[in-house]
Design a protein around this motif. Structure first.
Motif, PDB file in Angstrom:
ATOM      1  N   THR A  72       0.877  -1.176   0.000  1.00  0.00           N
ATOM      2  CA  THR A  72       0.000   0.000   0.000  1.00  0.00           C
ATOM      3  C   THR A  72       0.910   1.221   0.000  1.00  0.00           C
ATOM      4  O   THR A  72       2.017   1.154   0.524  1.00  0.00           O
ATOM      5  CB  THR A  72      -0.904   0.078   1.241  1.00  0.00           C
TER       6      THR A  72
ATOM      7  N   TYR B 146      -3.363   6.480   4.019  1.00  0.00           N
ATOM      8  CA  TYR B 146      -4.361   7.186   3.221  1.00  0.00           C
ATOM      9  C   TYR B 146      -5.363   7.931   4.103  1.00  0.00           C
ATOM     10  O   TYR B 146      -5.688   9.093   3.848  1.00  0.00           O
ATOM     11  CB  TYR B 146      -5.092   6.154   2.341  1.00  0.00           C
TER      12      TYR B 146
ATOM     13  N   PRO C  82       0.879  -7.037   8.263  1.00  0.00           N
ATOM     14  CA  PRO C  82      -0.156  -6.933   9.305  1.00  0.00           C
ATOM     15  C   PRO C  82       0.222  -7.621  10.609  1.00  0.00           C
ATOM     16  O   PRO C  82      -0.250  -7.226  11.665  1.00  0.00           O
ATOM     17  CB  PRO C  82      -1.368  -7.629   8.677  1.00  0.00           C
ATOM     18  N   TYR C  83       1.059  -8.631  10.538  1.00  0.00           N
ATOM     19  CA  TYR C  83       1.402  -9.352  11.752  1.00  0.00           C
ATOM     20  C   TYR C  83       2.697  -8.853  12.381  1.00  0.00           C
ATOM     21  O   TYR C  83       3.310  -9.535  13.203  1.00  0.00           O
ATOM     22  CB  TYR C  83       1.472 -10.860  11.471  1.00  0.00           C
TER      23      TYR C  83
ATOM     24  N   ASP D 132       2.985 -17.446  15.843  1.00  0.00           N
ATOM     25  CA  ASP D 132       2.775 -16.582  17.006  1.00  0.00           C
ATOM     26  C   ASP D 132       3.085 -17.337  18.295  1.00  0.00           C
ATOM     27  O   ASP D 132       3.728 -16.822  19.205  1.00  0.00           O
ATOM     28  CB  ASP D 132       1.320 -16.080  17.003  1.00  0.00           C
TER      29      ASP D 132
ATOM     30  N   LYS E  73     -10.350   6.872 -12.756  1.00  0.00           N
ATOM     31  CA  LYS E  73      -9.265   5.909 -12.476  1.00  0.00           C
ATOM     32  C   LYS E  73      -8.547   6.309 -11.194  1.00  0.00           C
ATOM     33  O   LYS E  73      -8.214   5.470 -10.362  1.00  0.00           O
ATOM     34  CB  LYS E  73      -8.256   5.938 -13.623  1.00  0.00           C
TER      35      LYS E  73
ATOM     36  N   GLU F  45      -7.636   5.386  -5.495  1.00  0.00           N
ATOM     37  CA  GLU F  45      -7.714   5.819  -4.095  1.00  0.00           C
ATOM     38  C   GLU F  45      -8.570   4.864  -3.285  1.00  0.00           C
ATOM     39  O   GLU F  45      -8.255   4.532  -2.145  1.00  0.00           O
ATOM     40  CB  GLU F  45      -8.285   7.231  -4.010  1.00  0.00           C
TER      41      GLU F  45
ATOM     42  N   ILE G 220      -6.630   1.770  -2.640  1.00  0.00           N
ATOM     43  CA  ILE G 220      -5.613   2.010  -1.612  1.00  0.00           C
ATOM     44  C   ILE G 220      -6.282   1.985  -0.237  1.00  0.00           C
ATOM     45  O   ILE G 220      -5.791   1.363   0.698  1.00  0.00           O
ATOM     46  CB  ILE G 220      -4.916   3.365  -1.846  1.00  0.00           C
ATOM     47  N   HIS G 221      -7.408   2.665  -0.151  1.00  0.00           N
ATOM     48  CA  HIS G 221      -8.155   2.716   1.110  1.00  0.00           C
ATOM     49  C   HIS G 221      -8.546   1.308   1.546  1.00  0.00           C
ATOM     50  O   HIS G 221      -8.373   0.923   2.710  1.00  0.00           O
ATOM     51  CB  HIS G 221      -9.402   3.574   0.900  1.00  0.00           C
TER      52      HIS G 221
ATOM     53  N   ALA H 299      -7.118  -1.536   0.643  1.00  0.00           N
ATOM     54  CA  ALA H 299      -5.929  -2.312   1.007  1.00  0.00           C
ATOM     55  C   ALA H 299      -5.462  -1.949   2.421  1.00  0.00           C
ATOM     56  O   ALA H 299      -5.138  -2.835   3.214  1.00  0.00           O
ATOM     57  CB  ALA H 299      -4.808  -2.056   0.007  1.00  0.00           C
ATOM     58  N   GLN H 300      -5.486  -0.667   2.742  1.00  0.00           N
ATOM     59  CA  GLN H 300      -5.032  -0.252   4.071  1.00  0.00           C
ATOM     60  C   GLN H 300      -5.984  -0.741   5.160  1.00  0.00           C
ATOM     61  O   GLN H 300      -5.553  -1.156   6.228  1.00  0.00           O
ATOM     62  CB  GLN H 300      -4.864   1.260   4.125  1.00  0.00           C
ATOM     63  N   LYS H 301      -7.264  -0.689   4.871  1.00  0.00           N
ATOM     64  CA  LYS H 301      -8.239  -1.184   5.851  1.00  0.00           C
ATOM     65  C   LYS H 301      -8.084  -2.686   6.034  1.00  0.00           C
ATOM     66  O   LYS H 301      -8.207  -3.211   7.135  1.00  0.00           O
ATOM     67  CB  LYS H 301      -9.678  -0.880   5.395  1.00  0.00           C
ATOM     68  N   THR H 302      -7.809  -3.387   4.941  1.00  0.00           N
ATOM     69  CA  THR H 302      -7.603  -4.839   5.025  1.00  0.00           C
ATOM     70  C   THR H 302      -6.418  -5.143   5.929  1.00  0.00           C
ATOM     71  O   THR H 302      -6.483  -6.028   6.775  1.00  0.00           O
ATOM     72  CB  THR H 302      -7.351  -5.431   3.624  1.00  0.00           C
ATOM     73  N   VAL H 303      -5.342  -4.396   5.754  1.00  0.00           N
ATOM     74  CA  VAL H 303      -4.143  -4.619   6.572  1.00  0.00           C
ATOM     75  C   VAL H 303      -4.468  -4.369   8.052  1.00  0.00           C
ATOM     76  O   VAL H 303      -4.090  -5.162   8.914  1.00  0.00           O
ATOM     77  CB  VAL H 303      -2.991  -3.712   6.090  1.00  0.00           C
ATOM     78  N   GLU H 304      -5.194  -3.271   8.306  1.00  0.00           N
ATOM     79  CA  GLU H 304      -5.556  -2.965   9.712  1.00  0.00           C
ATOM     80  C   GLU H 304      -6.423  -4.075  10.286  1.00  0.00           C
ATOM     81  O   GLU H 304      -6.228  -4.508  11.418  1.00  0.00           O
ATOM     82  CB  GLU H 304      -6.350  -1.659   9.767  1.00  0.00           C
TER      83      GLU H 304
ATOM     84  N   VAL I 215      -6.695  -7.241   9.315  1.00  0.00           N
ATOM     85  CA  VAL I 215      -5.964  -8.501   9.471  1.00  0.00           C
ATOM     86  C   VAL I 215      -5.068  -8.450  10.703  1.00  0.00           C
ATOM     87  O   VAL I 215      -4.937  -9.437  11.428  1.00  0.00           O
ATOM     88  CB  VAL I 215      -5.128  -8.791   8.196  1.00  0.00           C
ATOM     89  N   SER I 216      -4.476  -7.286  10.958  1.00  0.00           N
ATOM     90  CA  SER I 216      -3.552  -7.189  12.102  1.00  0.00           C
ATOM     91  C   SER I 216      -4.284  -7.416  13.417  1.00  0.00           C
ATOM     92  O   SER I 216      -3.677  -7.798  14.409  1.00  0.00           O
ATOM     93  CB  SER I 216      -2.857  -5.826  12.099  1.00  0.00           C
TER      94      SER I 216
ATOM     95  N   GLY J   8      -6.321  -9.728  13.873  1.00  0.00           N
ATOM     96  CA  GLY J   8      -6.568 -11.161  14.005  1.00  0.00           C
ATOM     97  C   GLY J   8      -5.398 -11.912  14.602  1.00  0.00           C
ATOM     98  O   GLY J   8      -5.456 -13.112  14.800  1.00  0.00           O
ATOM     99  N   ARG J   9      -4.325 -11.193  14.909  1.00  0.00           N
ATOM    100  CA  ARG J   9      -3.153 -11.875  15.478  1.00  0.00           C
ATOM    101  C   ARG J   9      -3.500 -12.403  16.867  1.00  0.00           C
ATOM    102  O   ARG J   9      -4.106 -11.691  17.686  1.00  0.00           O
ATOM    103  CB  ARG J   9      -1.996 -10.890  15.539  1.00  0.00           C
TER     104      ARG J   9
END
Lengths: 701, 114
Positions: free
Chosen positions: A83, A161, A193-194, A271, B65, B70, B73-74, B76-81, B83-84, B86-87
């Motif tokens: 990203t 973003y 993410p991890y 983990d 486009k 955008e 990107i938004h 993808a960033q939300k997905t990363v947040e 997923v994190s 779920g650790r």
């Protein structure tokens, strides 16, 4: 019509036709002028380039950057994705010259004051978002740069973003680049993410344009050719309205995004393993320099976890552990007693001995070596001068294995060494990561071979292997003699569809017979039940078959001591579980700081191993007890939610609506909610005093 | 030859005279095809107009486009947040923060035989 009217009509008609004719002549003349001008331009007019470039269709070549492929764990959980992150900069001098030029009625000064007031409000916003400077500090910096004419000021740190949208809404910045001075530089970054889990294994690419071994780390580096994708090309031009569009008359090659990789890693096991090692090392930070752990699936050889933790060598006051060096594949060292299993396997396969065969104790003395103190203790406690091979393995006696090696392979040491190659301990096979270290096994045919080498090899000295070699060997025992090649990448995928499958492969179909494998398993179970592993693994959640190992680490040419005379150790515990039907093989190796004493494999490494076993077994309900229809239900104690203070509303923000309603109603409050999702706002607020029966309103988002 | 030149000269002078008089099209009997001439001008205008509209649409496409990018990107960033969160360790910490007694299991769950 009479003559006069006719004359008038004729006159009016004449005037109209004259006007029309005049208009026609004007158009005709214009046509001739334009035609002559066009011919003149076509013939040879060369316009001034400084002006002409604004009129020529401005076609520029743009490289289309592909999106880098993602990395997933075996269950499809995202381990790495691309990203962009943004760096905001500010041109502090915008409109400064214009304001300075506007001297009429003091308008310029007024505009400048207004701009500075907006800058003050901007500073408050920046301070609130970035939290690195106060509002005053930001404001002073902006004004100072404005007065000094600095057109580039870095604002804060890289942001995502969402934060960028917040920044764009701030006063001054919401007016755009030419009035507010805001500029944004986007940079594609890799997000994990991890966090630090498996970072070294997942890896990174420092400089994509320069691919050499030092730049490409881990899976990101090894599989860069899959993940990177292919750049595309398009040509852009400006329209008459100064808008940019694609030039459809020119070549267009779309970018091809990178493929995704599904690894064999299980992020939950990773983990568990990571936490196990950190929790053990945390209280022993003075003693441990680094540690590694590999968890492997017995049947397939798939690596479920690979942990590599080491301290920051540059800062000895930093007690944290970081994933920065891959010990598991890059550290080739003398393994110590865990190597005795290879000697035992060779002896069993060749039919030289059985586990219950006994040998003379001889006070632990083998010529050429120091006496084994374990045998003295054994002789004293058991009042005997014979020891079984099994017991020798249990207590990890150096004497027993040296004795056996010389007795059965002393005449032909090459036979024992060849066995090690059969076990793939002398081979640097292809692996999914760069940096796999070559093992070293001495050869009896080499001029440097000495009379004590055989005895040293038998107990895990004079050889150098990596932890990955060892765990692969032990995995073969767990797999009844079938040695599977360790691997990290399961499939390569594109938009969820499998493009290519890597999968399991066999390194050696049979390194030993099933009978030998079973015998070795029994011996290893005795280690954890009665031997050197009993203390830590005796009461684990399932049976474990394993072996401890403790070895000094060679310091290059100076032997085992460094220049200050300090010795460094590596302690290892390797094994598989559940012992009766193994599912996982695991190795934990820890490296001591020089001069901090012996790091036994049966202590911290075994402790970490135990935590990993318990963690993995506890997570899988297939390991749980089965309640049959005719059985009695097991007794369970009801858990109670932590009670809130009486009369004070608890904080339920962030919870799902079901949990929040349950908790609040349990405490006697009435609950209403609106929206969907998780609790964002609660009213009355958390911590407020309220009698039971009060209505609590939740806003969900 | 002189007659040919006179003929050519005559034609040219006639053409010029008729242009100046404004009845050129009439002299060449173009009045019959006048609608076609107007039609050609109309087509030319239409081509220019459509070209402008196409360019406007293409400009919109480029803007869309950017908006799509955008949004991606938004996402993808939300997905990363997401997923994190779920650790395993993170879930454990969140539960502890909320005062829950629920935690990571310390033994495997019992299964009911169906």
């Amino acid at each position: 019509m009479n003559m006069a009217e006719e004359k008038n009509t004729k006159k009016g008609g004449d005037r109209m036709s004259k006007i029309l004719y005049g208009f026609y002549v004007l158009c005709l003349l214009s046509f001739f002028v334009i035609a002559a001008r066009i011919i003149g331009i076509m013939a040879g007019y060369e316009p001034d380039n400084r002006i002409a470039r604004f009129f020529r269709p401005n076609s520029r070549r743009e490289v289309l950057v592909p999106t880098r492929g993602r990395i997933f764990d075996r269950n499809g959980r995202l381990l790495a994705a691309s990203t962009p992150m943004y760096q905001v900069t500010m041109d502090c001098t915008v409109l400064k010259d214009r304001f300075a030029a506007e001297t009429k009625d003091g308008k310029g000064k007024k505009d400048e004051a207004e701009w500075r007031e907006k800058a003050r409000r901007l500073s408050e916003g920046l301070s609130r978002i970035f939290k690195d400077k106060t509002a005053d500090e930001y404001y002073r910096q902006i004004i100072r740069n404005r007065e000094e004419g600095k057109m580039y000021m870095k604002v804060g740190h890289q942001i995502n973003y969402d934060t960028l949208q917040m920044i764009k809404a701030l006063p001054l910045f919401n007016e755009g680049q030419f009035k507010g001075g805001m500029r944004v530089e986007a940079k594609d970054t890799r997000q994990y993410p991890y966090g630090s889990l498996a970072r070294r294994t997942i890896g990174y690419v420092k400089d994509n344009s320069n691919s050499n071994g030092n730049n490409h780390i881990g899976l990101e580096g090894r599989y860069d050719y899959v993940l990177h994708g292919t750049e595309g090309v398009e040509y852009l031009r400006l329209t008459d309205n100064r808008q940019t569009i694609r030039d459809y008359d020119s070549t267009y090659t779309p970018a091809k995004d990178g493929d995704d990789i599904r690894t064999t890693l299980d992020i939950d096991i990773q983990d568990i393993a990571d936490n196990a090692i950190r929790s053990v090392v945390k209280d022993n930070y003075k003693k441990v320099e680094g540690a590694t752990c590999v968890v492997m699936d017995v049947e397939t050889g798939a690596i479920r976890a690979m942990v590599n933790l080491s301290r920051n060598a540059a800062d000895t006051s930093d007690h944290e552990l970081y994933e920065q060096f891959n010990y598991a594949i890059s550290t080739s060292g003398e393994p110590g007693s865990v190597f005795k299993t290879t000697t035992l396997m060779s002896l069993l396969e060749d039919g030289k001995i059985g586990l219950h065969d006994s040998i003379p104790t001889n006070h632990g003395h083998v010529p050429g070596f120091s006496d084994d103190a374990h045998i003295w203790d054994y002789e004293r406690e058991n009042h005997t001068n014979r020891i079984s091979v099994l017991h020798g393995y249990e207590i990890s006696s150096n004497y027993v294995f040296r004795y056996l090696a010389y007795r059965y392979y002393g005449e032909r040491p090459k036979k024992m060494i060849e066995k090690l190659y059969n076990y793939k301990l002398g081979e640097k096979y292809d692996f999914d990561l760069e940096g796999f270290s070559s093992p070293k096994i001495p050869s009896p045919e080499s001029p440097s071979w000495s009379g004590t080498d055989l005895g040293s090899v038998a107990i895990g000295y004079a050889v150098q292997v990596t932890p990955l070699h060892l765990v692969t060997f032990y995995n073969a025992i767990a797999n009844k003699g079938r040695m599977m090649k360790p691997y990290l990448v399961e499939t390569v995928e594109k938009d969820g569809k499998v493009v290519s499958k890597k999968g399991p492969s066999v390194l050696n179909g049979q390194i030993c017979s099933r009978a030998t494998a079973d015998t070795l398993t029994k011996a290893m179970m005795r280690v954890t039940e009665e031997g050197t592993g009993k203390r830590m693994l005796g009461s684990s959640l399932c049976t474990v078959a394993g072996k401890t190992g403790t070895a000094r680490i060679a310091q290059g040419g100076s032997g085992y001591s460094d220049k200050q005379g300090r010795i460094q150790y590596q302690g290892t515990f390797v094994g598989f579980f559940p012992a009766e039907a193994p599912k996982y093989t695991c190795i934990v190796t820890m490296y001591s700081r020089p001069g901090t004493g012996i790091l036994y494999g049966g202590t911290m490494p075994a402790m970490a191993f135990r935590k990993i076993v318990d963690g993995i077994i506890a997570m899988d309900s297939s390991n749980g007890k089965v309640i049959h229809r005719s059985s009695a239900m097991p007794s369970m104690t009801a858990g109670t939610a932590k009670p809130a203070q009486k009369g004070i509303i608890r904080d339920v923000r962030g919870l799902g609506v079901m949990d929040a309603v349950y908790l609040l109603e349990n405490e006697g409050y009435k609950v209403t909610y609106r929206g969907t999702g998780h609790v964002k706002v609660q009213s009355p607020q958390a911590g407020s005093k309220a009698a039971p029966g009060t209505t609590v309103t939740l806003t969900l988002e | 030859m002189a007659e040919g030149r006179r003929g050519l000269k005559g034609i040219l002078s006639n053409v010029l005279r008729s242009i100046l008089q404004g009845n050129f099209l009439q002299r060449i009997h173009a009045d019959k095809v006048f609608p076609q001439i107007i039609y050609i001008f109309l087509l030319a205008w239409l081509a220019i107009f459509l070209n402008i509209q196409i360019e406007k649409t293409m400009a919109k496409v480029e803007k869309n486009k950017e908006k799509l990018e955008e949004t991606e990107i938004h996402h993808a960033q939300k997905t990363v947040e997401y997923v994190s969160l779920g650790r395993l360790s993170t879930v454990k910490e969140l539960l502890e923060e909320k005062g829950s007694e629920v935690g990571i299991p310390d033994k495997p769950a019992a299964r009911i035989d169906k």
